[in-house]
Each structure stands twice: as C-alpha cells, then as structure tokens.
Design a protein around this motif. Structure first.
Motif, mmCIF file in Angstrom:
data_model
loop_
_atom_site.group_PDB
_atom_site.id
_atom_site.type_symbol
_atom_site.label_atom_id
_atom_site.label_comp_id
_atom_site.label_asym_id
_atom_site.label_seq_id
_atom_site.Cartn_x
_atom_site.Cartn_y
_atom_site.Cartn_z
ATOM 1 N N TYR A 11 -12.060 -33.141 -2.361
ATOM 2 C CA TYR A 11 -10.916 -32.330 -3.060
ATOM 3 C C TYR A 11 -9.829 -31.927 -2.026
ATOM 4 C CZ TYR A 11 -14.547 -32.408 -6.482
ATOM 5 O OH TYR A 11 -15.443 -32.388 -7.329
ATOM 6 N N PRO A 12 -8.425 -32.589 -1.993
ATOM 7 C CA PRO A 12 -7.722 -32.121 -1.079
ATOM 8 C C PRO A 12 -7.218 -30.654 -0.734
ATOM 9 C CG PRO A 12 -6.630 -33.727 -2.703
ATOM 10 C CD PRO A 12 -7.956 -33.154 -3.277
ATOM 11 N N SER A 13 -7.340 -30.404 0.427
ATOM 12 C CA SER A 13 -6.934 -28.889 0.609
ATOM 13 C C SER A 13 -6.101 -29.047 2.120
ATOM 14 C CB SER A 13 -8.174 -27.913 0.751
ATOM 15 O OG SER A 13 -8.960 -28.684 2.313
ATOM 16 N N GLU A 14 -5.427 -27.981 2.193
ATOM 17 C CA GLU A 14 -4.553 -27.798 3.461
ATOM 18 C C GLU A 14 -5.211 -27.993 4.826
ATOM 19 O OE1 GLU A 14 -2.276 -24.164 3.177
ATOM 20 O OE2 GLU A 14 -1.323 -24.779 1.236
ATOM 21 N N THR A 38 -14.586 -18.222 -1.325
ATOM 22 C CA THR A 38 -13.725 -17.126 -1.367
ATOM 23 C C THR A 38 -13.645 -16.904 0.389
ATOM 24 O OG1 THR A 38 -16.122 -15.884 -1.119
ATOM 25 C CG2 THR A 38 -15.075 -16.253 -3.293
ATOM 26 N N THR A 39 -14.690 -17.087 1.150
ATOM 27 C CA THR A 39 -14.415 -16.627 2.492
ATOM 28 C C THR A 39 -13.313 -17.940 3.347
ATOM 29 O OG1 THR A 39 -16.578 -15.879 2.651
ATOM 30 C CG2 THR A 39 -15.605 -16.515 4.870
ATOM 31 N N VAL A 40 -13.642 -18.957 2.869
ATOM 32 C CA VAL A 40 -12.822 -20.321 3.537
ATOM 33 C C VAL A 40 -11.701 -20.667 2.821
ATOM 34 C CG1 VAL A 40 -12.866 -22.400 4.440
ATOM 35 C CG2 VAL A 40 -14.752 -20.975 4.903
ATOM 36 N N HIS A 41 -11.650 -20.779 1.588
ATOM 37 C CA HIS A 41 -10.448 -21.104 0.856
ATOM 38 C C HIS A 41 -9.691 -19.856 0.253
ATOM 39 C CE1 HIS A 41 -11.482 -25.443 1.660
ATOM 40 N NE2 HIS A 41 -12.719 -25.102 1.517
ATOM 41 N N LYS A 42 -10.118 -18.818 0.353
ATOM 42 C CA LYS A 42 -9.533 -17.512 -0.069
ATOM 43 C C LYS A 42 -9.161 -17.446 -1.793
ATOM 44 C CE LYS A 42 -9.141 -16.251 4.134
ATOM 45 N NZ LYS A 42 -10.185 -15.853 4.669
ATOM 46 N N HIS A 43 -10.197 -18.138 -2.365
ATOM 47 C CA HIS A 43 -10.211 -18.047 -3.765
ATOM 48 C C HIS A 43 -10.922 -16.637 -4.148
ATOM 49 C CE1 HIS A 43 -8.932 -22.072 -4.543
ATOM 50 N NE2 HIS A 43 -10.084 -22.443 -3.833
ATOM 51 N N ALA A 44 -10.458 -16.135 -5.313
ATOM 52 C CA ALA A 44 -11.052 -15.031 -6.019
ATOM 53 C C ALA A 44 -12.290 -15.275 -6.636
ATOM 54 C CB ALA A 44 -10.133 -14.336 -6.664
ATOM 55 N N ASP A 45 -13.299 -14.615 -6.305
ATOM 56 C CA ASP A 45 -14.753 -14.638 -7.074
ATOM 57 C C ASP A 45 -14.271 -14.263 -8.636
ATOM 58 O OD1 ASP A 45 -17.107 -14.830 -8.035
ATOM 59 O OD2 ASP A 45 -18.012 -13.512 -6.622
ATOM 60 N N LEU A 56 -18.457 -28.964 -10.808
ATOM 61 C CA LEU A 56 -18.487 -30.146 -9.398
ATOM 62 C C LEU A 56 -19.721 -30.353 -8.793
ATOM 63 C CD1 LEU A 56 -15.101 -28.366 -7.901
ATOM 64 C CD2 LEU A 56 -15.412 -30.353 -9.604
ATOM 65 N N PHE A 57 -20.994 -29.882 -9.155
ATOM 66 C CA PHE A 57 -22.198 -30.391 -8.741
ATOM 67 C C PHE A 57 -22.699 -31.760 -8.800
ATOM 68 C CE2 PHE A 57 -24.208 -25.726 -9.089
ATOM 69 C CZ PHE A 57 -23.133 -25.105 -8.174
ATOM 70 N N HIS A 58 -23.168 -32.272 -7.994
ATOM 71 C CA HIS A 58 -23.637 -33.750 -8.136
ATOM 72 C C HIS A 58 -25.330 -33.706 -8.048
ATOM 73 C CE1 HIS A 58 -19.808 -35.417 -8.006
ATOM 74 N NE2 HIS A 58 -19.568 -34.574 -7.044
ATOM 75 N N HIS A 59 -26.051 -34.612 -8.623
ATOM 76 C CA HIS A 59 -27.201 -34.738 -8.183
ATOM 77 C C HIS A 59 -27.678 -35.443 -6.928
ATOM 78 C CE1 HIS A 59 -28.962 -32.913 -12.014
ATOM 79 N NE2 HIS A 59 -27.903 -33.633 -12.732
ATOM 80 N N GLY A 60 -28.523 -35.159 -6.096
ATOM 81 C CA GLY A 60 -28.971 -35.713 -4.867
ATOM 82 C C GLY A 60 -28.365 -34.991 -3.696
ATOM 83 N N THR A 61 -28.244 -35.685 -2.675
ATOM 84 C CA THR A 61 -27.305 -35.118 -1.258
ATOM 85 C C THR A 61 -26.142 -35.653 -1.063
ATOM 86 O OG1 THR A 61 -28.807 -36.913 -0.091
ATOM 87 C CG2 THR A 61 -29.895 -34.615 -0.273
ATOM 88 N N PRO A 62 -25.402 -34.952 -0.338
ATOM 89 C CA PRO A 62 -23.930 -35.420 0.134
ATOM 90 C C PRO A 62 -24.159 -36.592 0.863
ATOM 91 C CG PRO A 62 -24.244 -33.059 0.713
ATOM 92 C CD PRO A 62 -25.603 -33.582 0.211
ATOM 93 N N ARG A 68 -14.515 -41.077 -1.334
ATOM 94 C CA ARG A 68 -13.034 -41.575 -1.697
ATOM 95 C C ARG A 68 -12.365 -40.604 -2.741
ATOM 96 N NH1 ARG A 68 -12.069 -48.033 -1.454
ATOM 97 N NH2 ARG A 68 -13.054 -48.214 0.262
ATOM 98 N N ARG A 69 -11.348 -40.385 -2.641
ATOM 99 C CA ARG A 69 -10.791 -39.398 -3.681
ATOM 100 C C ARG A 69 -9.946 -40.410 -4.762
ATOM 101 N NH1 ARG A 69 -8.197 -35.660 0.888
ATOM 102 N NH2 ARG A 69 -9.987 -34.513 1.476
ATOM 103 N N GLY A 70 -10.004 -39.825 -6.046
ATOM 104 C CA GLY A 70 -9.511 -40.616 -7.034
ATOM 105 C C GLY A 70 -8.276 -41.613 -6.835
#
Length: 70
Positions: A11-14, A38-45, A56-62, A68-70
C-alpha cells in the motif's frame, strides 16, 4: 495453525513503509498491525480500522521481495 501476515509494502504511503508483520493467530497479528498503524501511520484505533486491517491479512509469510502494487 496457519501463519498469517500483513505487508505495508502493498500500500502506497508517504513514508514508503517497508514493514511486514506475521503471527500465528489473527488476534496477535491484529494487535501488532493496530499498534503499527496507530504509532507509525497515525491512524486512530477504531472498529473500522481493525476490520480493514483484518481484510488485508494473507496466509503464509511475507515475501522477501516487495510485492507489486496493483
């Protein structure tokens, strides 16, 4: 038990975040993802954030390489 992960590189971020988190349970992964969001991207919980993160969870490991982004 299946390992699951969430990968900020999808996901793109600044800040061009390169963090990927993985865990053996949905609960553990969700708590780590909420803390990161919440800590890094400053979203509200919120229930909405938690629902979005769980979707956004995936099975397996990263993957080693950035996905690649869409």
């Amino acid at each position: 038990m299946t390992r699951k992960y969430i990968d900020c590189r999808e996901y793109p971020s600044e800040m061009n975040c390169s963090v990927a988190l993985s865990a053996d349970s949905d609960e553990e992964l969700l708590e780590a993802a909420v803390q990161h969001a919440t800590t890094v991207h400053k979203h509200a919980d919120s229930p909405e954030l938690r629902t979005q993160l769980k979707s956004l969870f995936h099975h397996g490991t990263p993957p080693v390489e950035a996905p690649r982004r869409g």
